[in-house]
Structure formats: C-alpha cells, structure tokens
Design an enzyme around this catalytic site. Structure first.
Site, mmCIF file in Angstrom:
data_model
loop_
_atom_site.group_PDB
_atom_site.id
_atom_site.type_symbol
_atom_site.label_atom_id
_atom_site.label_comp_id
_atom_site.label_asym_id
_atom_site.label_seq_id
_atom_site.Cartn_x
_atom_site.Cartn_y
_atom_site.Cartn_z
ATOM 1 N N ALA A 41 42.142 92.356 71.467
ATOM 2 C CA ALA A 41 43.197 92.239 72.479
ATOM 3 C C ALA A 41 44.556 91.962 71.849
ATOM 4 C CB ALA A 41 42.861 91.125 73.464
ATOM 5 N N GLY A 46 44.391 86.126 66.469
ATOM 6 C CA GLY A 46 43.751 86.890 65.400
ATOM 7 C C GLY A 46 44.258 88.319 65.328
ATOM 8 N N CYS A 47 44.429 88.942 66.475
ATOM 9 C CA CYS A 47 44.891 90.333 66.512
ATOM 10 C C CYS A 47 46.334 90.438 66.048
ATOM 11 C CB CYS A 47 44.715 90.903 67.913
ATOM 12 S SG CYS A 47 42.969 90.948 68.407
ATOM 13 N N THR A 48 47.140 89.441 66.370
ATOM 14 C CA THR A 48 48.525 89.428 65.903
ATOM 15 C C THR A 48 48.558 89.257 64.390
ATOM 16 O OG1 THR A 48 49.302 88.567 68.017
ATOM 17 C CG2 THR A 48 50.747 88.251 66.108
ATOM 18 N N ALA A 51 47.628 92.627 62.804
ATOM 19 C CA ALA A 51 48.676 93.639 62.953
ATOM 20 C C ALA A 51 49.876 93.336 62.061
ATOM 21 C CB ALA A 51 49.112 93.738 64.416
#
Length: 159
Positions: A41, A46-48, A51
């Site tokens: 998401a 974590g995804c930030t 990325a």
C-alpha cells in the site's frame, strides 16, 4: 498455496495503468532489464521506505540500463499522491484487480503479526525482457523486508 516464480521462468506479461492513467506493459521494455516490485500500500511506512530507496538508486540503476516498476493494488489517484509526496522517480502501476499480483505469486496467504491473512506479499523480480517483449525471470524474491532491500538487491546484482 500461491504459485511462486523462480529464476528461468517466463515472466507474466502485464499492461497496467500508471499513476497518470497511461498504460505500461512489460513489453515496453523490450531488450532491457526491469526490476518489478510489488508492495502492499502506498504511503505506508515500509512501502515509502522501499520507494524512496529505489528512487535513491535510480541514477546507478539507469546507468547500467535497469528500469524499475512498482506495482500495488492502489488506485491511480493514491499512486499520484504517493509519487508527489515521496518524489518517486519511476512508474507506479495500479493493479486493483490483482491480475499481475496473482500472476507473479505476489498475492495470497501470508503471516502478518503472527496471524495468517490474505494480501500482497512484498516481492521483487528482476526480469530480462527480450527483443520481442517477452520476459524471463532472472531473480525472484518473496517476503522481502522493505528496509535495506534495495541495497541488498544491488549487491546481489553486482550494481
């Protein structure tokens, strides 16, 4: 049990909209190497991290002809916001029906805080796309950790 890809497998073809609604296909990268990573998401910690780490590595990756595509089930407007807030320097693709996620084995049962749930399995693939646009998986990694993953992948690839 979700089917898992391994090195040497054919990479499933896909065409998905990017954050701006433009279609992006694996075949668009004919004759090139692409890192395709799946994340749960946009705008989560974590995804930030992942990325931002890929963005920081883009200059070195581009120098050796490696492209990056991030795929999540998020809607395009959320991806556009994520791209702007985190200054993401590569295409973010929307897979709301989870077709690419399923084809790559990046959606299914996983342990989350000790509980079995169904969701996106954070996964990374390095795909060699031939001149005709068909891909072969060179590297398949499942259940990767967001923090430190990009540096570890770069070391494994010798970049």
């Amino acid at each position: 049990m979700t089917t898992r890809l391994t090195a040497g497998d054919s990479a499933p073809a896909f065409t998905l909209p990017d954050a701006d609604g433009h279609p992006v296909s694996l075949a668009d990268y004919a004759g090139q190497r692409v890192i395709v990573y799946f994340y749960p998401a946009a705008m989560t910690p974590g995804c930030t991290t992942q990325a931002v780490d890929f963005t920081a590595a883009m200059e070195d990756l581009s120098a050796v002809g490696v492209h990056v595509l991030g795929i999540s089930p998020d809607a395009q407007p959320k991806l556009a916001t994520f791209r702007e807030k985190s200054s993401v320097a590569f295409p973010l693709l929307s897979d709301p029906d989870r077709s690419a996620l399923g084809a790559y084995g990046a959606y299914g049962e996983k342990l989350l805080y000790g509980k079995l749930v169904e969701g996106v399995i954070r996964s990374t693939f390095v795909v060699d796309v031939n001149a005709k646009g068909a891909g072969t998986v060179a590297v398949a990694q499942y259940n990767v950790r967001a923090a430190g993953h990009v540096d570890k992948l770069r070391r494994e690839l010798g970049l």
